[in-house]
Enzyme design. Structure first.
Site, mmCIF file in Angstrom:
data_model
loop_
_atom_site.group_PDB
_atom_site.id
_atom_site.type_symbol
_atom_site.label_atom_id
_atom_site.label_comp_id
_atom_site.label_asym_id
_atom_site.label_seq_id
_atom_site.Cartn_x
_atom_site.Cartn_y
_atom_site.Cartn_z
ATOM 1 N N SER A 56 -0.932 0.120 -10.528
ATOM 2 C CA SER A 56 -1.609 1.409 -10.677
ATOM 3 C C SER A 56 -1.167 2.169 -11.918
ATOM 4 C CB SER A 56 -1.372 2.277 -9.438
ATOM 5 O OG SER A 56 0.009 2.514 -9.247
ATOM 6 N N GLY A 93 -1.540 -1.146 -6.289
ATOM 7 C CA GLY A 93 -0.901 -1.847 -5.189
ATOM 8 C C GLY A 93 -0.473 -3.259 -5.522
ATOM 9 N N ASN A 121 6.211 -2.464 -7.227
ATOM 10 C CA ASN A 121 5.862 -2.522 -5.806
ATOM 11 C C ASN A 121 6.722 -3.517 -5.041
ATOM 12 O OD1 ASN A 121 3.730 -0.562 -5.588
ATOM 13 N ND2 ASN A 121 2.465 -1.943 -6.800
ATOM 14 N N ASP A 204 0.863 13.615 -6.940
ATOM 15 C CA ASP A 204 1.610 12.648 -6.137
ATOM 16 C C ASP A 204 3.035 12.461 -6.640
ATOM 17 O OD1 ASP A 204 1.399 11.003 -8.400
ATOM 18 O OD2 ASP A 204 -0.155 9.742 -7.533
ATOM 19 N N HIS A 207 2.335 9.230 -10.660
ATOM 20 C CA HIS A 207 1.388 8.708 -11.638
ATOM 21 C C HIS A 207 1.210 9.726 -12.763
ATOM 22 C CE1 HIS A 207 0.338 6.207 -8.098
ATOM 23 N NE2 HIS A 207 0.261 5.286 -9.030
#
Length: 230
Positions: A56, A93, A121, A204, A207
């Site tokens: 992402s 993801g 991740n 968030d 990002h």
């Protein structure tokens, strides 16, 4: 206060990236996409291609694709009159395992330069370090097998200490170790100067905003510039 902000950042990073980046995303971030500048008309005949392959962070989650750092790199190349086409192959993801599985499809397109940004991740999910290392090496090997002349750049990543200090330290070492083993240029930490700064991240907390993306692009360009000028 700066330390507290970083801790908040890393906590948010764990919650959101480990869930696969479920925040709203522009649909076309999930496919390989050529990024063209409307203000530059550079011939694509004999153009070289840079493929950004990542999660992402590369996809530019929460932003228009033209605002993500690969697009900023395209603008830089255009402004310098360099005949390169940037392909954003980021997918939210993505882990090293899923990236490895997706790679053949991505390599159907030409890649003169391949920028590998995966692993965050894995770390956030506590995937065994040996597995992450093996997957990244397999991706590097596959790119070279497809085209030995493709120049590969590895983007380094760091994770919070949620999995323990030993895991965190060993995770961070994966990237310089692989860069040295494979003689690859290394971006030491993709989010250097952005991580933990609320003014440079979206709501968030993980990002980058448009301004944050510009700093990430600078981090990439600091390494990429020498490669495109070779």
């Amino acid at each position: 206060m700066h330390t507290l902000l970083k801790l908040c950042y890393f906590f948010s990073l764990f919650l959101l990236l480990s869930c696969g980046g479920k925040s709203a995303q522009k649909p076309n971030n999930e496919t390989s996409e050529s990024i063209d500048s409307p203000t530059e008309e550079i011939s694509k005949e004999d153009s070289k291609t840079i493929v950004f392959f990542g999660d992402s962070l590369t996809a530019g989650l929460g932003l228009d694709p033209q605002e993500a750092f690969p697009a900023v790199i395209q603008d830089t190349l255009n402004s310098l009159g360099m005949n390169y086409t940037v392909i954003n192959s980021g997918l939210s993801g993505e882990t090293t395992a899923s990236g490895r599985n997706r790679l053949d499809w991505v390599l159907n397109q030409k890649a003169d330069i391949f920028i590998l940004e995966l692993g965050a991740n894995d770390g956030l999910r506590g995937i065994p370090l040996a597995e992450t290392r093996t997957n990244l090496q397999a991706i590097i090997d596959a790119v070279r097998q497809k085209n030995p002349n493709t120049k590969i750049i590895l983007a380094g990543m760091q994770i919070p200490p949620n999995m323990g200090q030993d895991y965190t330290s060993e995770f961070r070492k994966i990237f310089p170790d692989l860069a040295e083993k494979n003689t690859l240029p290394l971006i030491p930490f993709l989010l250097e100067g952005v991580a933990g700064n609320p003014e440079l991240n979206q709501e968030d907390g993980i990002h980058p905003t448009i301004e944050g993306q510009k700093i990430v692009a600078d981090n990439v360009w600091a390494v990429l510039e020498d490669v495109v000028r070779e």
